[in-house]
Design a protein around this motif. Sequence first.
Motif, PDB file in Angstrom:
ATOM      1  N   ARG A  41       4.346  10.670  -0.249  1.00 37.71           N
ATOM      2  CA  ARG A  41       3.844  11.006  -1.585  1.00 37.71           C
ATOM      3  C   ARG A  41       3.907  12.503  -1.869  1.00 37.71           C
ATOM      4  O   ARG A  41       4.098  12.903  -3.015  1.00 37.71           O
ATOM      5  CB  ARG A  41       2.406  10.504  -1.749  1.00 37.71           C
ATOM      6  N   TYR A  42       3.719  13.347  -0.838  1.00 32.33           N
ATOM      7  CA  TYR A  42       3.558  14.774  -1.085  1.00 32.33           C
ATOM      8  C   TYR A  42       4.673  15.659  -0.533  1.00 32.33           C
ATOM      9  O   TYR A  42       4.638  16.867  -0.740  1.00 32.33           O
ATOM     10  CB  TYR A  42       2.213  15.250  -0.510  1.00 32.33           C
ATOM     11  N   ILE A  43       5.634  15.069   0.157  1.00 35.31           N
ATOM     12  CA  ILE A  43       6.756  15.865   0.668  1.00 35.31           C
ATOM     13  C   ILE A  43       8.091  15.285   0.200  1.00 35.31           C
ATOM     14  O   ILE A  43       8.858  15.939  -0.513  1.00 35.31           O
ATOM     15  CB  ILE A  43       6.724  15.961   2.211  1.00 35.31           C
ATOM     16  N   ILE A  44       8.365  14.046   0.596  1.00 31.82           N
ATOM     17  CA  ILE A  44       9.683  13.452   0.331  1.00 31.82           C
ATOM     18  C   ILE A  44       9.862  13.150  -1.149  1.00 31.82           C
ATOM     19  O   ILE A  44      10.864  13.530  -1.769  1.00 31.82           O
ATOM     20  CB  ILE A  44       9.868  12.178   1.177  1.00 31.82           C
ATOM     21  N   SER A  45       8.897  12.456  -1.735  1.00 25.35           N
ATOM     22  CA  SER A  45       9.027  12.051  -3.138  1.00 25.35           C
ATOM     23  C   SER A  45       9.152  13.238  -4.091  1.00 25.35           C
ATOM     24  O   SER A  45      10.009  13.222  -4.988  1.00 25.35           O
ATOM     25  CB  SER A  45       7.845  11.158  -3.524  1.00 25.35           C
TER      26      SER A  45
ATOM     27  N   ILE B 279      10.550   2.652  -7.637  1.00 21.61           N
ATOM     28  CA  ILE B 279      11.604   2.114  -6.768  1.00 21.61           C
ATOM     29  C   ILE B 279      11.777   2.979  -5.525  1.00 21.61           C
ATOM     30  O   ILE B 279      11.855   2.471  -4.392  1.00 21.61           O
ATOM     31  CB  ILE B 279      12.928   2.013  -7.551  1.00 21.61           C
ATOM     32  N   ILE B 280      11.837   4.296  -5.710  1.00 24.68           N
ATOM     33  CA  ILE B 280      12.006   5.209  -4.572  1.00 24.68           C
ATOM     34  C   ILE B 280      10.801   5.114  -3.635  1.00 24.68           C
ATOM     35  O   ILE B 280      10.950   5.080  -2.406  1.00 24.68           O
ATOM     36  CB  ILE B 280      12.205   6.655  -5.071  1.00 24.68           C
ATOM     37  N   GLY B 281       9.608   5.059  -4.207  1.00 27.08           N
ATOM     38  CA  GLY B 281       8.414   4.949  -3.371  1.00 27.08           C
ATOM     39  C   GLY B 281       8.385   3.675  -2.557  1.00 27.08           C
ATOM     40  O   GLY B 281       8.036   3.692  -1.364  1.00 27.08           O
TER      41      GLY B 281
ATOM     42  N   SER C 157       0.728   1.866  -2.136  1.00 27.00           N
ATOM     43  CA  SER C 157       0.309   3.271  -2.058  1.00 27.00           C
ATOM     44  C   SER C 157       1.485   4.225  -2.198  1.00 27.00           C
ATOM     45  O   SER C 157       1.335   5.318  -2.759  1.00 27.00           O
ATOM     46  CB  SER C 157      -0.414   3.525  -0.728  1.00 27.00           C
ATOM     47  N   CYS C 158       2.643   3.835  -1.681  1.00 27.12           N
ATOM     48  CA  CYS C 158       3.825   4.695  -1.766  1.00 27.12           C
ATOM     49  C   CYS C 158       4.544   4.561  -3.106  1.00 27.12           C
ATOM     50  O   CYS C 158       5.165   5.521  -3.576  1.00 27.12           O
ATOM     51  CB  CYS C 158       4.793   4.375  -0.624  1.00 27.12           C
TER      52      CYS C 158
END
Length: 431
Positions: free
Chosen positions: A347-351, A84-86, A110-111
């Motif tokens: 994918r690599y910072i926010i999540s 859901i967040i992605g 992808s997200c």
Amino acid sequence: MGFLDLFIVALMPMLKILLITAAGLFLATEHINLLGANARPYLNNLVFYVFNPSNLFSKLADTITLESLVTLWFMPVNVLLTFIIGSALAWILIKITKAPQHLQSLIIGSCAAGNLGNLLLIILPAVCDEDNSPFGDSSVCSTDGEAYAALSMALGVVFLWTYVYAIMRLSANKATREIDTNESTIRDNTSEETPYSEFCTEALLPSRGCPTSEEYTDQVEVPSTGGEGKAQVSFLEKAKLHLKKLYGYIDLKKLFAPSTISAIIAFTVGIVSPIRKILIGDDAPLRAIYSSVSLIGYESCHRLISFLFYREAAIPCMTLLIGANLLRGLKRSEVGPSIVLGIIAIRYIISPLVGIVIVKAENHFGMVGSDSLYQFTLMLQYALPPAMTVGTISQLLKTGESECSVIMLWTYVGASFSMTLWSTIFMWLVA
């Protein structure tokens, strides 16, 4: 344990994944061509129909019990939150970059969907087997890690073919409709029972003008018994239409893929004690069946590169395929750099940052227990690269196929660095 020691522990699994992926990429080149365009479909089918379901069954059936499911109840919620967040962050990225309509479904996939399968099955046991592992006894840690990874993999399959597939299909169909609209004239919206022109003349909404065609489809013809009653019926009908629409985008045939069926059978065997005693254990009368399935899923392809890796590479075929499939990304560059950088940032910072906040909040309220490996797994689910199944869905929907190779290439290149760093941070937070 110092930060540098944790970094070395986190680095070893990433190096092994990177080496297997590089081997797959090398075997797919034109000079070697062992995993070329003709060979990859066959190995893909073997992984999809045989290796993956067998591996999933052996891991889940052996480690999942009714007691462990009670302990792991929050993992399905956590996995759903990652999706859901992605997808919410993907929607923001689409608005910022003004991505073309035909790429929006690929960006969302992808997200939203992380590689919850083979990467965790390699990383968690490998971290446990390191000498300086912060997770205690290596044998207990490896067993628990395989259980967490197998459950994560099963949940990922279900959410991929329900939530992600439905959203990507909805977005892809919207792109198709926009193309069709530009090539055809607007048709009149008519109804056999009540023509639209007659509906406009009815005094159901005296304070408003004639409703638009969209409003007409969301309403239902009822006797004019009052605005409140009509509004209530209209809301119920609208909710029903939306549920039917969403259900229509879920492909049940793809949802019940071999891995999903294998997970259902494994849960049944693991939870139902009489069946478990028949199949699993040294004294089980039908233990040969479980041993055979476990042999197919665990040892298949393992011997292929046993000279490079140890037991941690339990499913190297799937990782080899990642490298082979990434080769196509070196030959295409149709997707804009802002979209690729945006997906990498999500994918690599926010999540992962959001994942730390969520898992720490869960731990504060006593929802995840005190198992540090379990907390580490929950955090790691937010920092994984995109699922390779997103490429399969893009091919099925015939949208963003070439761009998917580029996105997968650069996100997996970045994963070798980001996952090492985040794994170190996660271990430092939970150790």
